[in-house]
Design an enzyme around this catalytic site. Structure first.
Site, PDB file in Angstrom:
ATOM      1  N   ASP A 125      66.548  -3.612 125.229  1.00 29.41           N
ATOM      2  CA  ASP A 125      67.532  -4.497 125.839  1.00 29.41           C
ATOM      3  C   ASP A 125      67.073  -5.930 126.031  1.00 29.41           C
ATOM      4  OD1 ASP A 125      69.830  -3.044 125.895  1.00 29.41           O
ATOM      5  OD2 ASP A 125      69.041  -1.770 127.471  1.00 29.41           O
ATOM      6  N   HIS A 185      58.324   0.165 129.037  1.00 30.40           N
ATOM      7  CA  HIS A 185      59.072   1.395 128.765  1.00 30.40           C
ATOM      8  C   HIS A 185      58.224   2.581 129.157  1.00 30.40           C
ATOM      9  CE1 HIS A 185      61.402   4.419 126.647  1.00 30.40           C
ATOM     10  NE2 HIS A 185      62.394   3.546 126.702  1.00 30.40           N
TER      11      HIS A 185
HETATM   12  N1  ACO Z   1      57.158  -6.617 134.375  1.00 29.17           N
HETATM   13  C1  ACO Z   1      55.983  -6.664 135.032  1.00 29.17           C
HETATM   14  N2  ACO Z   1      55.186  -5.593 135.253  1.00 29.17           N
HETATM   15  C2  ACO Z   1      55.603  -4.410 134.775  1.00 29.17           C
HETATM   16  C3  ACO Z   1      56.827  -4.281 134.052  1.00 29.17           C
HETATM   17  C4  ACO Z   1      57.622  -5.430 133.863  1.00 29.17           C
HETATM   18  N3  ACO Z   1      58.773  -5.351 133.215  1.00 29.17           N
HETATM   19  N4  ACO Z   1      57.003  -2.987 133.699  1.00 29.17           N
HETATM   20  C5  ACO Z   1      55.929  -2.326 134.165  1.00 29.17           C
HETATM   21  N5  ACO Z   1      55.090  -3.174 134.808  1.00 29.17           N
HETATM   22  C6  ACO Z   1      53.797  -2.845 135.416  1.00 29.17           C
HETATM   23  C7  ACO Z   1      53.992  -2.113 136.734  1.00 29.17           C
HETATM   24  O1  ACO Z   1      54.004  -3.000 137.831  1.00 29.17           O
HETATM   25  C8  ACO Z   1      52.809  -1.179 136.750  1.00 29.17           C
HETATM   26  O2  ACO Z   1      51.683  -1.918 137.173  1.00 29.17           O
HETATM   27  P1  ACO Z   1      50.493  -1.196 138.006  1.00 29.17           P
HETATM   28  O3  ACO Z   1      49.933  -0.150 137.084  1.00 29.17           O
HETATM   29  O4  ACO Z   1      49.552  -2.303 138.304  1.00 29.17           O
HETATM   30  O5  ACO Z   1      51.135  -0.588 139.223  1.00 29.17           O
HETATM   31  C9  ACO Z   1      52.588  -0.820 135.277  1.00 29.17           C
HETATM   32  O6  ACO Z   1      53.144  -1.920 134.539  1.00 29.17           O
HETATM   33  C10 ACO Z   1      53.255   0.466 134.868  1.00 29.17           C
HETATM   34  O7  ACO Z   1      54.637   0.383 135.218  1.00 29.17           O
HETATM   35  P2  ACO Z   1      55.473   1.583 135.786  1.00 29.17           P
HETATM   36  O8  ACO Z   1      56.637   1.062 136.570  1.00 29.17           O
HETATM   37  O9  ACO Z   1      54.574   2.562 136.477  1.00 29.17           O
HETATM   38  O10 ACO Z   1      55.969   2.236 134.438  1.00 29.17           O
HETATM   39  P3  ACO Z   1      57.184   3.194 134.287  1.00 29.17           P
HETATM   40  O11 ACO Z   1      56.959   3.943 133.038  1.00 29.17           O
HETATM   41  O12 ACO Z   1      57.389   3.984 135.534  1.00 29.17           O
HETATM   42  O13 ACO Z   1      58.440   2.199 134.176  1.00 29.17           O
HETATM   43  C11 ACO Z   1      60.126   0.795 133.327  1.00 29.17           C
HETATM   44  C12 ACO Z   1      59.039   1.842 132.997  1.00 29.17           C
HETATM   45  C13 ACO Z   1      61.022   1.304 134.467  1.00 29.17           C
HETATM   46  C14 ACO Z   1      61.006   0.598 132.102  1.00 29.17           C
HETATM   47  C15 ACO Z   1      59.419  -0.520 133.731  1.00 29.17           C
HETATM   48  O14 ACO Z   1      58.604  -0.981 132.664  1.00 29.17           O
HETATM   49  C16 ACO Z   1      60.425  -1.612 134.140  1.00 29.17           C
HETATM   50  O15 ACO Z   1      60.835  -1.643 135.295  1.00 29.17           O
HETATM   51  N6  ACO Z   1      60.824  -2.506 133.188  1.00 29.17           N
HETATM   52  C17 ACO Z   1      61.813  -3.535 133.459  1.00 29.17           C
HETATM   53  C18 ACO Z   1      63.214  -2.937 133.431  1.00 29.17           C
HETATM   54  C19 ACO Z   1      63.666  -2.612 132.038  1.00 29.17           C
HETATM   55  O16 ACO Z   1      63.586  -3.403 131.113  1.00 29.17           O
HETATM   56  N7  ACO Z   1      64.228  -1.389 131.901  1.00 29.17           N
HETATM   57  C20 ACO Z   1      64.806  -0.924 130.623  1.00 29.17           C
HETATM   58  C21 ACO Z   1      63.996   0.202 130.062  1.00 29.17           C
HETATM   59  S1  ACO Z   1      64.618   0.648 128.477  1.00 29.17           S
HETATM   60  C22 ACO Z   1      66.043   1.424 128.797  1.00 29.17           C
HETATM   61  O17 ACO Z   1      66.233   2.137 129.730  1.00 29.17           O
HETATM   62  C23 ACO Z   1      67.106   1.201 127.903  1.00 29.17           C
END
Ligand code: ACO
Length: 430
Positions: free
Chosen positions: A365, A308
């Site tokens: 979720d 998140h």
């Molecule tokens: N699985 C694996 N790796 C992940 C995940 C994941 N679900 N989420 C983040 N990471 C990693 C990224 O690859 C990144 O790694 P790095 O630093 O080596 O590049 C690091 O963790 C940080 O992730 P970001 O994408 O930069 O974080 P951001 O805050 O931009 O994204 C997000 C948050 C979009 C929710 C992300 O965690 C994600 O894509 N999660 C999966 C989708 C999801 O469940 N979305 C629902 C969010 S809640 C909602 O909207 C209701």
């Protein structure tokens, strides 16, 4: 952190500038950078707005480090346990919990507006039977402006509140109509003797050929899920609604844009994506393989329902939903192998260094789809459930924006394209 202004020095020109610290009632200190371009000639670069507050708001507070979520000051755990979705809707819209008289008036207003214009049902029939319901929702909700154009004077607070209530009232009717269109079932009209979630379930599942009785387990579970999804401060879809609203666009257009933003799998579309992922994993024995894929930088696969932007600790909503998923399955006397799979996935991920170091926890979720599935909601409708609930947050933020308008939302950019060059005739190119 102190409240003293931060002094910025531009080494090149030797100029300094005091940036005042803006404090809310809670939360991190925030630097006001409004004077930066004018005084020093610089803009700020913050892709994805990870470090930028776009507005001030008195609706929802999150402390992502501590796993805190409060609506108008009330902890989500208390609202989930003691309140109802409609009462939470009143709270988010108006700022205070209602007394009995205020609540009765609000419930009557919402109930009064549950029907949609008959022509809207005709409009719906233009969609192909297998259209994604989120595509239908965005189109149909946007089209509401065409039905209420005589009440779109957004300078009038009464018309603004009317539009907000109309949307909260009609969203379940439209959502159920999308589902029924897909199923080929006739329109179900709202039964106003039922409460908000019961009425929605009745519109979803009743068929003319049979008596339908709303399950109290389902109605209670939906009420809880709607409370938990009602608002989440400046998330992507709410920011979209505020941005569109800042142009003076009508609330139906603003919320239709919010629905589109919500649809993405990185946001509200995650609930559908989680279930797809669990089905793809298929068996507990394959969890390790998918955890490895999620950790592999060269693999686009991510653990859906994990991570998140704001929560760097357990999402408090996920805690509540996880328990609710257990309760619903137990009350219905069902067992879902996907629940066991989800729990195993969560357990392994929470012990894995990659997820621990990056502070990736299950979000709202991760478990919601398991409840929806148990209650008979098809996967393609999961994000629509989110949209029904989040409409309350969207319209609350839209109203807040209009009560205290900020300038039109218009970010800047760092341009990386070609510098000026001369046009050449097509015959001399290549
Ligand atoms: N699985 C694996 N790796 C992940 C995940 C994941 N679900 N989420 C983040 N990471 C990693 C990224 O690859 C990144 O790694 P790095 O630093 O080596 O590049 C690091 O963790 C940080 O992730 P970001 O994408 O930069 O974080 P951001 O805050 O931009 O994204 C997000 C948050 C979009 C929710 C992300 O965690 C994600 O894509 N999660 C999966 C989708 C999801 O469940 N979305 C629902 C969010 S809640 C909602 O909207 C209701």
């Amino acid at each position: 952190m102190s409240d003293k202004p931060v002094i910025v020095t531009d080494e090149a020109s030797g100029k300094t500038l005091e940036l005042p610290v803006v404090r809310g009632t809670e939360g991190e200190p925030t630097l006001s950078i409004k004077s930066l371009p004018k005084e020093l000639g610089y803009f700020t670069y913050d892709p994805g707005f990870t470090a930028t507050a776009s507005c001030s708001s008195a609706i929802t507070f999150i402390d992502g480090g501590k796993g805190i979520l409060r609506y108008r000051g009330y902890p989500i755990e208390q609202l989930a346990e003691k309140s109802t979705f409609l009462e939470v809707a009143y709270l988010l819209l108006n700022g205070e919990l209602p007394d009995q008289g205020e609540f009765d008036d609000f419930r009557r207003d919402i109930t009064y507006h549950t029907m949609v214009h008959e022509k809207l049902n005709t409009f719906m029939t233009g969609f192909h039977y297998d259209a994604h319901p989120m595509a239908m929702m965005a189109g149909v909700v946007g089209s509401l402006a065409a039905f209420y154009h005589d009440r779109l004077d957004m300078s009038d607070p009464a018309q603004r509140m009317l539009a907000a209530k109309r949307m909260i009232a009609k969203m379940p009717t439209i959502a159920a109509a999308c589902y029924r269109h897909h199923m080929g079932w006739p329109t179900a009209y709202p039964r106003n003797s039922l409460n908000y979630t019961e009425r929605f379930l009745d519109m979803m599942f009743s068929v003319p050929a049979e008596e339908y009785k709303v399950s109290p387990v389902a109605a209670k579970a939906f009420d809880l899920l709607f409370i938990l999804h009602a608002d989440h401060e400046q998330n992507a879809s709410t920011s979209t609604v505020r941005l569109v609203g800042s142009t003076g666009a009508n609330p139906y257009a603003s919320v239709a844009a919010g629905i589109s933003a919500l649809w993405g799998p990185a946001h509200g579309g995650a609930n559908e994506a989680v279930l797809n992922m669990l089905e793809q994993i298929g068996d507990v024995s394959r969890v390790g393989e998918f955890i490895d894929r999620a950790k592999d930088r060269d693999d686009p696969f991510r653990l859906m329902g994990f991570g998140h932007r704001v929560y760097k600790n357990y999402d408090p909503r996920a805690n509540i939903i996880r328990q609710a998923a257990h309760d619903v399955l137990a009350e219905l006397g069902r067992k879902d192998p996907l629940m066991d799979l989800a729990m195993e996935l969560e357990k392994i991920a929470l012990e894995d260094d990659y997820f621990v170091e990056k502070k990736l926890y299950p979000n709202v979720d991760f478990y919601s789809g398991i409840i929806y599935k148990a209650l008979g909601i098809p996967k393609s409708m999961f994000t629509v459930m989110f949209a029904i609930a989040r409409t309350v947050g969207w319209v609350s933020h839209w109203l807040e924006h209009h009560n205290n308008p900020t300038p039109i939302g218009r970010p800047r950019q760092v341009y990386t394209g070609p510098v000026e060059r001369d046009y050449t005739d097509i015959s001399s190119r290549g």
